[in-house]
Design a protein around this motif. Structure first.
Motif, PDB file in Angstrom:
ATOM      1  N   PHE B  26       0.849  -1.202   0.000  1.00 24.32           N
ATOM      2  CA  PHE B  26       0.000   0.000   0.000  1.00 24.32           C
ATOM      3  C   PHE B  26       0.884   1.251   0.000  1.00 24.32           C
ATOM      4  O   PHE B  26       0.626   2.220  -0.723  1.00 24.32           O
ATOM      5  CB  PHE B  26      -0.909  -0.024   1.234  1.00 24.32           C
ATOM      6  CG  PHE B  26      -1.928   1.082   1.282  1.00 24.32           C
ATOM      7  CD1 PHE B  26      -3.175   0.934   0.688  1.00 24.32           C
ATOM      8  CD2 PHE B  26      -1.643   2.274   1.928  1.00 24.32           C
ATOM      9  CE1 PHE B  26      -4.111   1.955   0.729  1.00 24.32           C
ATOM     10  CE2 PHE B  26      -2.578   3.304   1.976  1.00 24.32           C
ATOM     11  CZ  PHE B  26      -3.814   3.144   1.379  1.00 24.32           C
ATOM     12  N   LEU B  27       1.949   1.207   0.800  1.00 26.86           N
ATOM     13  CA  LEU B  27       2.873   2.358   0.834  1.00 26.86           C
ATOM     14  C   LEU B  27       3.586   2.534  -0.503  1.00 26.86           C
ATOM     15  O   LEU B  27       4.003   3.631  -0.856  1.00 26.86           O
ATOM     16  CB  LEU B  27       3.904   2.181   1.955  1.00 26.86           C
ATOM     17  CG  LEU B  27       3.361   2.317   3.375  1.00 26.86           C
ATOM     18  CD1 LEU B  27       4.481   2.077   4.379  1.00 26.86           C
ATOM     19  CD2 LEU B  27       2.742   3.686   3.606  1.00 26.86           C
ATOM     20  N   ASP B  28       3.721   1.439  -1.260  1.00 20.58           N
ATOM     21  CA  ASP B  28       4.352   1.524  -2.584  1.00 20.58           C
ATOM     22  C   ASP B  28       3.493   2.267  -3.604  1.00 20.58           C
ATOM     23  O   ASP B  28       3.886   2.391  -4.774  1.00 20.58           O
ATOM     24  CB  ASP B  28       4.664   0.114  -3.109  1.00 20.58           C
ATOM     25  CG  ASP B  28       5.948  -0.433  -2.515  1.00 20.58           C
ATOM     26  OD1 ASP B  28       6.719   0.373  -1.963  1.00 20.58           O
ATOM     27  OD2 ASP B  28       6.174  -1.654  -2.594  1.00 20.58           O
ATOM     28  N   LEU B  29       2.300   2.695  -3.178  1.00 27.33           N
ATOM     29  CA  LEU B  29       1.492   3.531  -4.077  1.00 27.33           C
ATOM     30  C   LEU B  29       2.196   4.872  -4.331  1.00 27.33           C
ATOM     31  O   LEU B  29       1.812   5.633  -5.220  1.00 27.33           O
ATOM     32  CB  LEU B  29       0.103   3.779  -3.475  1.00 27.33           C
ATOM     33  CG  LEU B  29      -0.871   2.605  -3.534  1.00 27.33           C
ATOM     34  CD1 LEU B  29      -2.059   2.852  -2.631  1.00 27.33           C
ATOM     35  CD2 LEU B  29      -1.347   2.366  -4.956  1.00 27.33           C
ATOM     36  N   ASP B  30       3.201   5.150  -3.511  1.00 32.22           N
ATOM     37  CA  ASP B  30       4.045   6.346  -3.693  1.00 32.22           C
ATOM     38  C   ASP B  30       3.222   7.628  -3.867  1.00 32.22           C
ATOM     39  O   ASP B  30       2.368   7.904  -3.077  1.00 32.22           O
ATOM     40  CB  ASP B  30       5.014   6.131  -4.877  1.00 32.22           C
ATOM     41  CG  ASP B  30       5.944   4.951  -4.612  1.00 32.22           C
ATOM     42  OD1 ASP B  30       6.143   4.627  -3.422  1.00 32.22           O
ATOM     43  OD2 ASP B  30       6.437   4.347  -5.559  1.00 32.22           O
ATOM     44  N   GLU B  31       3.465   8.347  -4.977  1.00 28.72           N
ATOM     45  CA  GLU B  31       2.838   9.676  -5.101  1.00 28.72           C
ATOM     46  C   GLU B  31       1.317   9.584  -5.241  1.00 28.72           C
ATOM     47  O   GLU B  31       0.618  10.568  -5.003  1.00 28.72           O
ATOM     48  CB  GLU B  31       3.443  10.486  -6.255  1.00 28.72           C
ATOM     49  CG  GLU B  31       3.124   9.975  -7.636  1.00 28.72           C
ATOM     50  CD  GLU B  31       4.140   8.952  -8.116  1.00 28.72           C
ATOM     51  OE1 GLU B  31       4.871   8.396  -7.267  1.00 28.72           O
ATOM     52  OE2 GLU B  31       4.190   8.705  -9.327  1.00 28.72           O
ATOM     53  N   TYR B  32       0.798   8.395  -5.607  1.00 28.40           N
ATOM     54  CA  TYR B  32      -0.670   8.270  -5.685  1.00 28.40           C
ATOM     55  C   TYR B  32      -1.298   8.459  -4.297  1.00 28.40           C
ATOM     56  O   TYR B  32      -2.465   8.856  -4.186  1.00 28.40           O
ATOM     57  CB  TYR B  32      -1.063   6.914  -6.277  1.00 28.40           C
ATOM     58  CG  TYR B  32      -2.568   6.718  -6.335  1.00 28.40           C
ATOM     59  CD1 TYR B  32      -3.353   7.458  -7.218  1.00 28.40           C
ATOM     60  CD2 TYR B  32      -3.209   5.812  -5.492  1.00 28.40           C
ATOM     61  CE1 TYR B  32      -4.727   7.312  -7.263  1.00 28.40           C
ATOM     62  CE2 TYR B  32      -4.583   5.653  -5.533  1.00 28.40           C
ATOM     63  CZ  TYR B  32      -5.339   6.407  -6.416  1.00 28.40           C
ATOM     64  OH  TYR B  32      -6.708   6.256  -6.461  1.00 28.40           O
ATOM     65  N   LEU B  33      -0.501   8.224  -3.256  1.00 30.65           N
ATOM     66  CA  LEU B  33      -1.011   8.431  -1.897  1.00 30.65           C
ATOM     67  C   LEU B  33      -1.434   9.892  -1.699  1.00 30.65           C
ATOM     68  O   LEU B  33      -2.409  10.173  -1.006  1.00 30.65           O
ATOM     69  CB  LEU B  33       0.057   8.041  -0.858  1.00 30.65           C
ATOM     70  CG  LEU B  33       0.326   6.537  -0.714  1.00 30.65           C
ATOM     71  CD1 LEU B  33       1.547   6.309   0.171  1.00 30.65           C
ATOM     72  CD2 LEU B  33      -0.885   5.808  -0.144  1.00 30.65           C
ATOM     73  N   LEU B  34      -0.690  10.806  -2.337  1.00 35.18           N
ATOM     74  CA  LEU B  34      -1.040  12.227  -2.224  1.00 35.18           C
ATOM     75  C   LEU B  34      -2.385  12.488  -2.907  1.00 35.18           C
ATOM     76  O   LEU B  34      -3.253  13.184  -2.377  1.00 35.18           O
ATOM     77  CB  LEU B  34       0.060  13.100  -2.855  1.00 35.18           C
ATOM     78  CG  LEU B  34       1.434  13.021  -2.183  1.00 35.18           C
ATOM     79  CD1 LEU B  34       2.462  13.817  -2.973  1.00 35.18           C
ATOM     80  CD2 LEU B  34       1.352  13.529  -0.748  1.00 35.18           C
ATOM     81  N   GLU B  35      -2.527  11.866  -4.089  1.00 32.57           N
ATOM     82  CA  GLU B  35      -3.794  12.003  -4.819  1.00 32.57           C
ATOM     83  C   GLU B  35      -4.943  11.420  -3.996  1.00 32.57           C
ATOM     84  O   GLU B  35      -6.014  12.001  -3.900  1.00 32.57           O
ATOM     85  CB  GLU B  35      -3.655  11.225  -6.131  1.00 32.57           C
ATOM     86  CG  GLU B  35      -4.202  11.935  -7.355  1.00 32.57           C
ATOM     87  CD  GLU B  35      -3.882  11.120  -8.597  1.00 32.57           C
ATOM     88  OE1 GLU B  35      -4.813  10.545  -9.163  1.00 32.57           O
ATOM     89  OE2 GLU B  35      -2.686  11.038  -8.965  1.00 32.57           O
ATOM     90  N   LEU B  36      -4.661  10.253  -3.406  1.00 28.80           N
ATOM     91  CA  LEU B  36      -5.682   9.573  -2.608  1.00 28.80           C
ATOM     92  C   LEU B  36      -6.081  10.425  -1.403  1.00 28.80           C
ATOM     93  O   LEU B  36      -7.254  10.471  -1.018  1.00 28.80           O
ATOM     94  CB  LEU B  36      -5.141   8.197  -2.151  1.00 28.80           C
ATOM     95  CG  LEU B  36      -6.063   7.331  -1.314  1.00 28.80           C
ATOM     96  CD1 LEU B  36      -7.352   6.994  -2.072  1.00 28.80           C
ATOM     97  CD2 LEU B  36      -5.362   6.022  -0.917  1.00 28.80           C
ATOM     98  N   SER B  37      -5.088  11.106  -0.838  1.00 26.90           N
ATOM     99  CA  SER B  37      -5.387  11.903   0.360  1.00 26.90           C
ATOM    100  C   SER B  37      -6.323  13.073   0.036  1.00 26.90           C
ATOM    101  O   SER B  37      -6.952  13.635   0.924  1.00 26.90           O
ATOM    102  CB  SER B  37      -4.087  12.421   0.992  1.00 26.90           C
ATOM    103  OG  SER B  37      -3.513  13.392   0.150  1.00 26.90           O
ATOM    104  N   MET B 165     -13.484   1.887  -6.090  1.00 28.41           N
ATOM    105  CA  MET B 165     -14.245   2.303  -4.906  1.00 28.41           C
ATOM    106  C   MET B 165     -14.519   3.799  -4.923  1.00 28.41           C
ATOM    107  O   MET B 165     -15.588   4.244  -4.534  1.00 28.41           O
ATOM    108  CB  MET B 165     -13.490   1.898  -3.645  1.00 28.41           C
ATOM    109  CG  MET B 165     -13.445   0.380  -3.473  1.00 28.41           C
ATOM    110  SD  MET B 165     -12.518  -0.108  -2.039  1.00 28.41           S
ATOM    111  CE  MET B 165     -10.950  -0.531  -2.674  1.00 28.41           C
ATOM    112  N   LEU B 166     -13.550   4.571  -5.413  1.00 28.32           N
ATOM    113  CA  LEU B 166     -13.754   6.029  -5.480  1.00 28.32           C
ATOM    114  C   LEU B 166     -14.842   6.380  -6.499  1.00 28.32           C
ATOM    115  O   LEU B 166     -15.540   7.378  -6.360  1.00 28.32           O
ATOM    116  CB  LEU B 166     -12.440   6.739  -5.841  1.00 28.32           C
ATOM    117  CG  LEU B 166     -11.391   6.781  -4.730  1.00 28.32           C
ATOM    118  CD1 LEU B 166     -10.071   7.343  -5.251  1.00 28.32           C
ATOM    119  CD2 LEU B 166     -11.876   7.607  -3.542  1.00 28.32           C
ATOM    120  N   ARG B 167     -14.975   5.533  -7.520  1.00 31.26           N
ATOM    121  CA  ARG B 167     -16.053   5.752  -8.499  1.00 31.26           C
ATOM    122  C   ARG B 167     -17.381   5.210  -7.992  1.00 31.26           C
ATOM    123  O   ARG B 167     -18.400   5.321  -8.649  1.00 31.26           O
ATOM    124  CB  ARG B 167     -15.702   5.057  -9.825  1.00 31.26           C
ATOM    125  CG  ARG B 167     -14.591   5.704 -10.609  1.00 31.26           C
ATOM    126  CD  ARG B 167     -14.552   5.179 -12.051  1.00 31.26           C
ATOM    127  NE  ARG B 167     -14.355   3.741 -12.108  1.00 31.26           N
ATOM    128  CZ  ARG B 167     -13.161   3.148 -12.181  1.00 31.26           C
ATOM    129  NH1 ARG B 167     -12.073   3.882 -12.192  1.00 31.26           N
ATOM    130  NH2 ARG B 167     -13.063   1.843 -12.228  1.00 31.26           N
TER     131      ARG B 167
END
Lengths: 238, 181
Positions: B26-37, B165-167
């Motif tokens: 999950f942490l390997d999502l890297d910069e997508y984590l910022l988008e997710l936040s 899930m976001l959709r």
């Protein structure tokens, strides 16, 4: 061979008398999932993944062992067939101990691939978790009963291509096991020539080269075709 | 899916009987984590300091098999307080490595940790949750709404599932993302 005409998925197609339904279906570019089938070996109809609906038959029939006949009306895709195929794969996964994460064949496993293609994202049945052994007595090869799906490709290649019939099946149903000779350890088998054909045709991590670690056991499915072609052309006859 | 909160996904991640490899992935999502936040609030999980699983969770990603009584109780709470429960990784889906102990009885499993029939001094068994007879996939304990296979699932799979899930759609992964192991 006389030509026959049959209907497959609402399309009129032709085949040759003597062919199986699976051969005709494949020749026309329709893909069917298979596990026990292997080009060059006799058909067994064991895994049942290639089941098709044939008009006049109340139950699905395995395409690999059903002869193609003139006028047959066949359906290769339907909700019922997809359901049954998925159930079969789930039952295979539940019957023994397929811990994919720690398997020598992860990433190169036909059961793993077929399950994913069918959308098997979980298994609805209870895992039996049988306490099974491994036979590591052979100098170069290993047999892990936990991964075996009893497709009998190893039995057939040993009997029909290598011609020694080291492998067989003991027991019935869920207690079936692949055995060498009359249930000896592999090392003690008096017939095994150590040719390794059984290892190469095994679809899962059940038969493997010793020393292979997780994901390293890449099998060579073209081996059988090369052997058969070489024999046909008498390449190895002095 | 209508979100429980104020238009932001209330996301929880849970670590049951697994190795935390799914959370590492999950942490390997890297910069997508910022988008997710920007779209989700992480309301519970090993990464946040929340002591109790909160109410009103939109999506719970659950890693690990149900292997002891604490896992079993937690699974019940997760189901009760979450709209969507996702089995996160092979241990939650199949039992996987955690379930390799199912070939043994509980006593046989614990025997190596005992000295002369007594618990090893390193283990305080009064404080450790009691093992269930078998480590179980999550869906054998509570109804599960979606699956992210893999040991661990790669970040591409996790991202694809989160985007579903976001959709507001059920988790649907392509065959290439469905392999176990």
């Amino acid at each position: 061979m006389p030509v026959i005409t049959l209907t497959i998925d609402d399309e009129l197609i032709s085949g040759r008398e003597g062919e199986t339904l699976l051969q005709v279906i494949k020749e026309h570019g329709i893909s069917l999932p298979t596990l026990c089938h292997m080009e060059g070996l006799s058909e067994r109809g064991g895994c049942r993944l290639c089941i098709v609906e044939v008009a006049g038959s109340p139950r699905p029939l395995p395409a690999c062992t059903t002869p193609a006949r003139e006028g047959m009306v066949v359906r290769t895709r339907s909700e019922r067939l997809e359901n049954y195929r998925r159930m079969l794969v789930e039952l295979m996964l539940a019957e023994r101990n397929h811990y994919c994460a720690v398997c020598v064949s992860i990433g190169h496993c036909e059961l793993q691939r077929v399950a994913a293609e069918m959308g098997v994202d979980h298994v609805r049945y209870e895992y039996l978790s049988p306490k099974l052994t491994m036979d590591l007595s052979h100098e170069r090869f290993g047999l892990d009963h936990n991964r075996c799906i009893l497709c009998t490709r190893c039995v057939r290649v040993c009997d029909e291509i290598e011609g020694v019939h080291t492998w067989d099946i003991s027991g019935r149903g869920v207690k079936s096991r692949i055995i060498a000779d009359l249930n000896r350890s592999w090392r003690e088998s008096g017939t095994c020539t150590s040719c390794g054909k059984c290892v190469q045709v095994c679809p899962t991590g059940a038969l493997f080269l010793k020393g292979a670690v997780v994901g390293e056991m890449v099998k060579d499915p073209t081996m059988l075709a090369r052997v058969l072609e070489g024999r046909e052309k008498k390449e190895w006859e002095g | 899916m209508e979100l429980i909160g104020s238009g932001r996904l209330r996301l929880a991640t849970v670590w049951l009987g697994g190795c935390s490899g799914c959370h590492m992935s999950f942490l390997d999502l890297d910069e997508y984590l910022l988008e997710l936040s920007q779209a989700a609030d992480l309301v519970y999980g090993p990464f946040v300091d929340a002591k109790e699983f909160p109410a009103g969770v939109d999506v719970a990603l659950v890693e690990g098999a149900v292997t002891n009584r604490a896992n079993l109780a937690m699974a019940g709470i997760i189901r009760q307080r979450s709209r969507t429960v996702i089995s996160f990784g092979d241990c939650a889906i199949t039992g996987n490595v955690t379930a390799m102990r199912n070939l043994l009885t509980v006593a046989e499993t614990l025997d190596p940790f005992r000295c002369d029939g007594e618990a090893s001094p390193a283990f305080d068994y009064a404080a450790v949750p009691q093992l269930l007879p078998r480590a179980l996939p999550l869906h054998q304990v509570i109804p599960v709404d979606g699956y992210i296979p893999g040991c661990p699932p790669g970040p591409d799979r996790i991202r694809a599932a989160i985007e579903c899930m976001l959709r507001g759609e059920p988790v649907h992964l392509a065959p290439g993302m469905l392999t176990f192991g």
